[in-house]
Design a protein around this motif. Structure first.
Motif, PDB file in Angstrom:
ATOM      1  N   UNK A 173     -13.453  -0.596   5.152  1.00  0.00           N
ATOM      2  CA  UNK A 173     -13.496  -1.829   4.372  1.00  0.00           C
ATOM      3  C   UNK A 173     -12.086  -2.395   4.306  1.00  0.00           C
ATOM      4  N   UNK A 174     -11.940  -3.655   4.665  1.00  0.00           N
ATOM      5  CA  UNK A 174     -10.648  -4.331   4.659  1.00  0.00           C
ATOM      6  C   UNK A 174     -10.279  -4.651   3.215  1.00  0.00           C
ATOM      7  N   UNK A 175      -9.480  -3.803   2.608  1.00  0.00           N
ATOM      8  CA  UNK A 175      -9.173  -3.902   1.179  1.00  0.00           C
ATOM      9  C   UNK A 175      -7.965  -4.805   0.950  1.00  0.00           C
ATOM     10  N   UNK A 176      -8.138  -5.821   0.096  1.00  0.00           N
ATOM     11  CA  UNK A 176      -7.061  -6.752  -0.252  1.00  0.00           C
ATOM     12  C   UNK A 176      -6.763  -6.647  -1.744  1.00  0.00           C
ATOM     13  N   UNK A 177      -5.530  -7.025  -2.109  1.00  0.00           N
ATOM     14  CA  UNK A 177      -5.192  -7.006  -3.528  1.00  0.00           C
ATOM     15  C   UNK A 177      -4.148  -8.071  -3.831  1.00  0.00           C
ATOM     16  N   UNK A 178      -4.077  -8.451  -5.123  1.00  0.00           N
ATOM     17  CA  UNK A 178      -3.063  -9.398  -5.587  1.00  0.00           C
ATOM     18  C   UNK A 178      -2.835  -9.204  -7.081  1.00  0.00           C
ATOM     19  N   UNK A 179      -1.551  -9.197  -7.471  1.00  0.00           N
ATOM     20  CA  UNK A 179      -1.176  -9.189  -8.881  1.00  0.00           C
ATOM     21  C   UNK A 179      -0.390 -10.463  -9.161  1.00  0.00           C
ATOM     22  N   UNK A 180      -0.732 -11.160 -10.240  1.00  0.00           N
ATOM     23  CA  UNK A 180      -0.041 -12.403 -10.589  1.00  0.00           C
ATOM     24  C   UNK A 180       0.143 -12.456 -12.099  1.00  0.00           C
ATOM     25  N   UNK A 181       1.389 -12.632 -12.504  1.00  0.00           N
ATOM     26  CA  UNK A 181       1.710 -12.808 -13.922  1.00  0.00           C
ATOM     27  C   UNK A 181       2.216 -14.222 -14.124  1.00  0.00           C
TER      28      UNK A 181
END
Length: 390
Positions: A173-181
């Motif tokens: 599974x092509x796992x993506x992530x993002x954190x934004x504050x």
């Protein structure tokens, strides 16, 4: 990189703004605290163009260009500030609604609509893709389950995804992530910009290793002979599962490096076989041009590895090992502190008269019969060449 927002999307956002804010709309607002702003939270989402592999109903890679991210959707956790539980959104599914005009364009939507809190500075978004419903508590315990096998509980201040490695590239599974504050620079007079959506540019969380083969002392191969690969076997300690921390972003540089913890490291053997139908444990298949094909007459066998000495600066002296279908592929792995693999190469040399000689060698590259990558980072491609000494 971001999905285009047409006039229809703007009208849609305007309609959302016009929705009245009732007490039921005030999600995540405790009694006695400030009410929401009345400004709905909308999203844009894109993915960088690095490649890992996506399946579970989605073919190809999750990139902005091929629009697969739009079909996969993404999940969002949202908290008032860092270090607090995701009280504004918990694993909220965000889907792409297509206009229906054949253009492939549309807008991201979710339900129920949430609104910006009265004090938006410091609000945190934790996103991942592809979206999954929260798996059952024992789902991760089944070794046959792969991909996203767990999601942090709604009372945890640092959201995470639990991921399990697959044994075959087509199952990854092509796992993506993002954190934004949200910072003050993203606001106008302390308020969110009503005409702008929250932009989540996601990054790939897995590591990928490109493995190539090259010959040393290639001049010793007789004219008309062929060196063909039968199997490559990698052994070492490899993470079967680990947690992707959604509350991290950059690693102190300009590169987006995910943070993984709670590794379940296991002694692992990875086969790359020329006959995956016979060896069902094979990870992918050896590339067609260098693969020995059992039962095929010598004259019809592929051309094999180039009869030239390996040169690190010359791509023509090395050949990619792995393929999936007709496309080159990689070892897709969960990032870990160090990857150290022992490599055993089974190959044959077919002489011009059809005589076949089989060999099995441990690759002594570098000394110690392993190649080592430390650390093995996510969102990174590594290029390793195994050198066959003739």
């Amino acid at each position: 990189m971001c999905a285009r927002v047409r006039k229809y999307g703007i009208l849609f956002a305007a309609l959302l703004i016009a929705v009245s804010c009732t007490d039921e709309d005030a999600v995540g607002v405790e009694p006695g605290t400030s009410a929401p702003s009345g400004v709905p939270i909308t999203f844009r989402c894109a993915a960088d163009e690095a490649e890992t592999r996506a399946v579970n109903g989605y073919t190809g890679n999750l990139t902005t260009t091929n629009h697969q991210l739009r079909y996969a959707g993404f999940g969002v956790f949202m908290a008032h500030t860092t270090g607090t539980i995701p009280d504004l959104m918990y694993n909220q599914q965000v889907e792409y609604t297509f206009f229906g005009d054949g253009s492939g364009d549309g807008y991201w939507t979710y339900s129920p609509v949430k609104y910006w809190p009265a004090q938006p500075e410091g609000v945190c978004f934790y996103a991942y893709a592809p979206y999954v419903e929260v798996p059952a508590a024992d789902f991760a315990d089944d070794p046959d389950n792969t991909g996203i096998v767990g999601v942090s509980a709604n009372n945890m201040a640092s959201p995470y995804i639990l991921y399990a490695r697959a044994k075959h590239p087509e199952h990854h599974v092509d796992l993506l992530w993002k954190y934004l504050r949200v910072t003050a620079a993203m606001l106008t007079d302390g308020r969110p910009k009503m005409s702008e959506a929250v932009t989540l540019e996601m990054h790939h969380a897995l590591s990928r290793v490109k493995v190539s083969l090259g010959i040393t002392n290639g001049a010793s191969l007789a004219v008309g002979s062929k060196l063909l690969i039968k199997r490559v076997t990698f052994t070492g300690s490899v993470a079967r599962t680990a947690r992707l921390d959604l509350s991290s972003d950059k690693n102190g540089s300009d590169q987006y490096i995910p943070t993984w913890t709670n590794h379940d490291l296991q002694a692992t053997t990875i086969f790359v076989d020329g006959d995956p139908e016979t060896n069902t444990d094979s990870y992918g298949i050896i590339a067609e041009g260098i693969r020995y094909i059992a039962g095929l007459p010598a004259a019809w066998q592929p051309t094999g590895l180039p009869h030239v000495n390996y040169d690190a600066e010359n791509d023509a002296t090395k050949t990619n090992l792995l393929c999936m279908g007709d496309a080159p592929t990689y070892l897709y792995l969960i990032p870990q502190a160090e990857l150290a693999l022992t490599c055993v190469l089974d190959y044959c040399i077919i002489a011009s008269d059809g005589t076949k000689t089989d060999y099995s060698k441990t690759i002594n590259n570098p000394p110690g019969h392993t190649f080592s990558i430390a650390p093995l980072n996510g969102n990174t491609t590594y290029d390793v060449t195994l050198k066959i000494t003739i």
